[in-house]
Design an enzyme around this catalytic site. Structure first.
Site, short mmCIF file in Angstrom:
data_model
loop_
_atom_site.label_atom_id
_atom_site.label_comp_id
_atom_site.label_asym_id
_atom_site.label_seq_id
_atom_site.Cartn_x
_atom_site.Cartn_y
_atom_site.Cartn_z
N ARG A 168 -18.98 43.77 -20.74
CA ARG A 168 -18.66 44.95 -19.94
C ARG A 168 -18.39 44.53 -18.50
O ARG A 168 -19.09 43.68 -17.96
CB ARG A 168 -19.83 45.95 -19.97
CG ARG A 168 -20.08 46.55 -21.34
CD ARG A 168 -21.29 47.44 -21.35
NE ARG A 168 -22.53 46.65 -21.31
CZ ARG A 168 -23.74 47.22 -21.30
NH1 ARG A 168 -23.87 48.53 -21.28
NH2 ARG A 168 -24.81 46.46 -21.28
N SER A 174 -24.95 50.26 -28.88
CA SER A 174 -23.63 50.80 -29.20
C SER A 174 -22.52 49.93 -28.62
O SER A 174 -22.78 48.86 -28.07
CB SER A 174 -23.52 52.22 -28.65
OG SER A 174 -23.46 52.19 -27.25
N ASN A 181 -32.06 45.54 -25.70
CA ASN A 181 -31.96 46.87 -26.32
C ASN A 181 -32.39 46.77 -27.78
O ASN A 181 -31.91 45.89 -28.50
CB ASN A 181 -30.52 47.35 -26.28
CG ASN A 181 -30.03 47.56 -24.86
OD1 ASN A 181 -30.38 48.54 -24.22
ND2 ASN A 181 -29.26 46.60 -24.36
N ARG A 238 -29.43 44.22 -28.93
CA ARG A 238 -28.46 43.56 -28.06
C ARG A 238 -29.17 43.09 -26.81
O ARG A 238 -29.86 43.88 -26.16
CB ARG A 238 -27.29 44.48 -27.68
CG ARG A 238 -26.11 43.71 -27.11
CD ARG A 238 -24.99 44.62 -26.58
NE ARG A 238 -25.44 45.34 -25.41
CZ ARG A 238 -25.66 46.65 -25.43
NH1 ARG A 238 -25.47 47.36 -26.54
NH2 ARG A 238 -26.09 47.26 -24.35
N GLU A 290 -33.29 54.66 -21.39
CA GLU A 290 -32.15 53.89 -21.93
C GLU A 290 -30.87 54.72 -21.76
O GLU A 290 -30.94 55.94 -21.62
CB GLU A 290 -32.36 53.62 -23.42
CG GLU A 290 -33.59 52.79 -23.73
CD GLU A 290 -33.51 51.38 -23.16
OE1 GLU A 290 -32.38 50.84 -23.10
OE2 GLU A 290 -34.55 50.85 -22.74
N GLY A 291 -29.72 54.07 -21.81
CA GLY A 291 -28.45 54.78 -21.85
C GLY A 291 -27.66 54.70 -20.57
O GLY A 291 -26.56 55.22 -20.45
N LYS A 345 -36.98 50.49 -12.22
CA LYS A 345 -36.56 51.01 -13.53
C LYS A 345 -37.62 51.87 -14.18
O LYS A 345 -38.75 51.40 -14.39
CB LYS A 345 -36.25 49.84 -14.48
CG LYS A 345 -35.10 48.96 -14.07
CD LYS A 345 -34.71 47.99 -15.18
CE LYS A 345 -33.49 47.21 -14.80
NZ LYS A 345 -33.01 46.34 -15.91
N LYS A 391 -38.69 48.95 -20.96
CA LYS A 391 -38.67 48.02 -19.81
C LYS A 391 -40.07 47.49 -19.51
O LYS A 391 -40.24 46.35 -19.06
CB LYS A 391 -38.16 48.72 -18.57
CG LYS A 391 -36.76 49.36 -18.51
CD LYS A 391 -35.73 48.94 -19.40
CE LYS A 391 -34.38 49.54 -19.03
NZ LYS A 391 -33.60 49.92 -20.20
N GLU A 417 -31.65 43.22 -19.90
CA GLU A 417 -32.58 43.98 -20.74
C GLU A 417 -32.34 43.59 -22.20
O GLU A 417 -31.31 43.02 -22.55
CB GLU A 417 -32.38 45.48 -20.58
CG GLU A 417 -31.04 45.99 -21.09
CD GLU A 417 -31.02 47.46 -21.42
OE1 GLU A 417 -32.10 48.08 -21.61
OE2 GLU A 417 -29.92 48.02 -21.46
N1 LIG Z 1 -31.72 43.23 -12.50
C1 LIG Z 1 -30.52 43.78 -12.35
N2 LIG Z 1 -29.62 43.27 -11.48
C2 LIG Z 1 -28.40 43.83 -11.33
N3 LIG Z 1 -27.97 44.91 -12.01
C3 LIG Z 1 -28.82 45.46 -12.90
C4 LIG Z 1 -30.12 44.93 -13.12
N4 LIG Z 1 -30.74 45.70 -14.08
C5 LIG Z 1 -29.86 46.65 -14.42
N5 LIG Z 1 -28.72 46.52 -13.72
C6 LIG Z 1 -27.52 47.38 -13.83
O1 LIG Z 1 -27.94 48.66 -14.30
C7 LIG Z 1 -27.39 48.94 -15.57
C8 LIG Z 1 -28.42 49.68 -16.42
O2 LIG Z 1 -29.62 48.94 -16.42
P1 LIG Z 1 -30.35 48.63 -17.81
O3 LIG Z 1 -31.62 47.92 -17.52
O4 LIG Z 1 -29.36 47.96 -18.72
O5 LIG Z 1 -30.70 50.10 -18.30
P2 LIG Z 1 -30.14 50.93 -19.54
O6 LIG Z 1 -31.14 50.74 -20.62
O7 LIG Z 1 -30.04 52.29 -19.00
O8 LIG Z 1 -28.79 50.34 -19.90
C9 LIG Z 1 -27.03 47.59 -16.15
O9 LIG Z 1 -25.96 47.73 -17.09
C10 LIG Z 1 -26.58 46.82 -14.90
O10 LIG Z 1 -25.24 47.17 -14.56
N1 LIG Z 2 -23.68 57.64 -27.90
C1 LIG Z 2 -24.66 56.65 -28.19
C2 LIG Z 2 -24.80 55.71 -26.98
C3 LIG Z 2 -26.10 54.97 -27.11
C4 LIG Z 2 -26.33 54.09 -25.90
O1 LIG Z 2 -26.12 54.50 -24.76
N2 LIG Z 2 -26.74 52.86 -26.20
C5 LIG Z 2 -27.04 51.88 -25.15
C6 LIG Z 2 -28.41 51.25 -25.39
S1 LIG Z 2 -29.65 52.52 -25.59
C7 LIG Z 2 -25.97 50.84 -25.25
O2 LIG Z 2 -26.02 49.98 -26.11
N3 LIG Z 2 -24.95 50.94 -24.40
C8 LIG Z 2 -23.83 50.00 -24.50
C9 LIG Z 2 -22.52 50.74 -24.31
C10 LIG Z 2 -22.44 51.28 -22.88
O3 LIG Z 2 -22.37 50.48 -21.95
O4 LIG Z 2 -22.43 52.50 -22.76
C11 LIG Z 2 -24.27 55.85 -29.43
O5 LIG Z 2 -23.06 55.76 -29.72
O6 LIG Z 2 -25.16 55.29 -30.08
MG LIG Z 3 -28.48 48.53 -20.45
#
Ligand SMILES: Nc1ncnc2c1ncn2[C@@H]1O[C@H](COP(=O)(O)OP(=O)(O)O)[C@@H](O)[C@H]1O
Ligand SMILES: N[C@H](CCC(=O)N[C@@H](CS)C(=O)NCCC(=O)O)C(=O)O
Ligand SMILES: [Mg+2]
Length: 499
Positions: A475, A176, A171, A153, A392-393, A388, A334, A169
């Site tokens: 989201r 999920s 994934n 995704r 993940e998660g 970062k 990342k 990012e």
């Molecule tokens: N460059 C960015 N600018 C603004 N918000 C960000 C940015 N990167 C991440 N975020 C916020 O942080 C959350 C988690 O970051 P992300 O890189 O998606 O990590 P994870 O793999 O934990 O989901 C994102 O869903 C978003 O809300």
């Molecule tokens: N409990 C695990 C959850 C796995 C998980 O957190 N996945 C991340 C990418 S790693 C993700 O895609 N998050 C989108 C939904 C959110 O915003 O929480 C599962 O059901 O597999």
């Molecule tokens: Mg994310």
């Protein structure tokens, strides 16, 4: 009650100015104040609909809600009405899906690139290091994955300053909400159908979500390539899983649409019950495994002991089709995202110049911490960056003053801790007033959205069987929040209607 034009704004908008019409992000958010009676009616109908249609999660206040299905249910957090989203961005994200699928697969085949790019990170981040060790073992065994299944995704935010769609990012593991995302789309269509006149919206304008059907199709396609009628799909799950209903949408569809059986096992159980036959077939309780679908294994919390690492290695050594393989998993770090944003790196993996430009166009600023001038800028203006780790998660990033302090201490130590992180340009999406429902309560928040397109890629040697977008995830979260994610407790599930 709500003039259509005003009502379009009433559903929250994420569509700043784009070529061919639309409005600037700054003009958005003039939320028509829907009369309280209508909002209350919509909330009650939405809560009833969610309960009756499996738009549910386990309730963390119920002791066994992560253990047994049907116990301790709570409706999933959702936005009350869809987000309007410009078709220009939708089309761009859909066009990028097969390009990112191909990129992930190509990068996953370049073992040296993965090992070299993550070598410094390995020294300071033991979790990523353990993953790399398994990957190195597979390289030494010259282990080939002829059949490869990638369920990814790519998440985006609209940068309000430039109206550009920028990738947050990519994934590559446990992507999920593929199940629940379809539910919230049907919820919104239902609500609009019941109140079409008052809301002045067309239910069919809510973009349909094909995530369940297409994820099931891809998993079934991989199972078919394994070509063993008595084999199963093994879903790797966490011991406590309150998001199980999101997962069951996919596995029930797999059984009902394709007759494919799935079994759910934790990594510890796989270590205890899994075996490798001489021909490399992984068996669990004697059942041959065609596909391993990871819905766990993406966070250090999933490896509390050596048993889980043994399980990951056993799976990787087997002939099962891993979703993802260890290499595919590593592509989603990342650090790799940041490396791919460097000049001339995409050219190593993609051939078509136009495709490369399309991919590069959606990259936000991404830097390693070896870049002193960027680190100094981030220390001066931490609010313009996100720090970062390789995690993940949701809930792992560092922002604002904490970002500044972390950078100052990392620079002072001069330690190679720097290699555990990347710096990213902070994206400021346009905000608009939205109604958000969690725990049965509706709040009205100034909110921003993050748009994800799922991707499915299935290949057997040089035959590409599937390379497509496979549904979407929208989201929405309070604009005041740094972090995001539904499972992490920050964001609300949403759907999209195109403008
Ligand atoms: N460059 C960015 N600018 C603004 N918000 C960000 C940015 N990167 C991440 N975020 C916020 O942080 C959350 C988690 O970051 P992300 O890189 O998606 O990590 P994870 O793999 O934990 O989901 C994102 O869903 C978003 O809300
Ligand atoms: N409990 C695990 C959850 C796995 C998980 O957190 N996945 C991340 C990418 S790693 C993700 O895609 N998050 C989108 C939904 C959110 O915003 O929480 C599962 O059901 O597999
Ligand atoms: Mg994310």
């Amino acid at each position: 009650l709500l003039a259509p034009a005003r009502c379009a704004a009433a559903v929250g908008t994420a569509a700043p100015k784009v070529e061919g019409g639309g409005r600037r992000s700054s003009e958005q958010g003039q939320l028509a104040v829907a009369p309280a009676r209508l909002v209350d009616e919509l909330v009650e109908e939405a809560l009833v609909w969610s309960s009756q249609h499996g738009l549910v999660v386990g309730d963390k206040n119920h002791p066994r809600s992560g253990k047994a299905p049907g116990v301790g249910l709570l409706h999933a957090p959702f936005a009350l009405l869809p987000m309007s989203f410009s078709k220009v961005y939708w089309d761009q994200a859909v066009e990028l899906a097969p390009l990112f699928n191909e990129l992930v697969d190509r990068v996953s085949l370049d073992g040296d690139f993965l090992q070299e790019t993550l070598a410094r990170t390995k020294e300071v981040d033991s979790f990523t290091g353990r993953l790399l060790d398994i990957h190195a073992k597979m390289m030494k065994l010259n282990k080939k994955e002829d059949v490869r299944l990638g369920l990814t995704r790519s998440d985006y935010m609209i940068d309000g300053a430039t109206d550009q769609l920028l990738q947050v990012e990519l994934n590559t593991i446990s992507t999920s909400s593929n199940g629940l995302a379809c539910g919230v789309c049907e919820l919104h269509r239902n609500l609009i159908r019941q109140h079409e006149r008052e809301l002045g919206l067309d239910p069919e304008s809510v973009v349909g979500n094909t995530a369940i059907a297409q994820h099931a199709e891809a998993l079934a396609g991989a199972w078919a390539e394994f070509n063993n009628q008595s084999s199963v799909v093994l879903v790797v799950v966490q011991p406590e899983e309150r998001y199980m209903y999101d997962q069951y949408w996919i596995t029930v569809a797999l059984r009902e649409m394709y007759g494919v059986t799935t079994i759910r096992k934790t990594m510890a159980a796989i270590d205890a019950e899994g075996e490798l036959r001489p021909d490399g077939t992984l068996t669990i309780d004697g059942l041959p495994v065609a596909v391993v679908y990871f819905r766990a294994g993406y966070t250090p919390n999933d490896y509390p002991s050596e048993a889980e690492w043994r399980a990951r290695l056993l799976i990787e050594c087997s002939s099962a089709i891993k979703c993802p393989s260890i290499a595919h998993h590593l592509v989603g770090t990342k650090k790799i995202q940041q490396e791919l944003a460097k000049e001339n790196v995409l050219e190593r993996f993609l051939d078509n110049k136009a495709d490369i430009e399309k991919v590069r166009k959606c990259f936000a600023g991404l830097w390693s911490l070896e870049n002193d001038s960027i680190v100094m800028s981030a220390i001066e203006s931490p609010e313009l960056f996100v720090l970062k780790p390789q995690r993940e998660g949701g809930g792992n990033n560092i922002y604002g003053d904490n970002l500044r302090e972390t950078l100052i201490s990392l620079k002072k130590d001069g330690s190679n801790e720097l290699a555990a992180y990347i710096l990213m340009q902070r994206i400021f999406p346009p905000a608009s007033l939205c109604y958000l429902v969690r725990d049965g309560t509706c709040i009205r928040e100034n909110a921003v959205s993050e748009f994800g397109i799922f991707g499915a890629y299935l290949r057997n040697k040089d035959r590409v069987i599937i390379n497509d977008q496979c549904g979407y995830l929208m989201r929405t979260k309070a604009a005041s929040l740094n972090e995001g994610g539904v499972v992490a407790g920050y964001a609300f599930l949403n759907s999209v209607f195109l403008t």
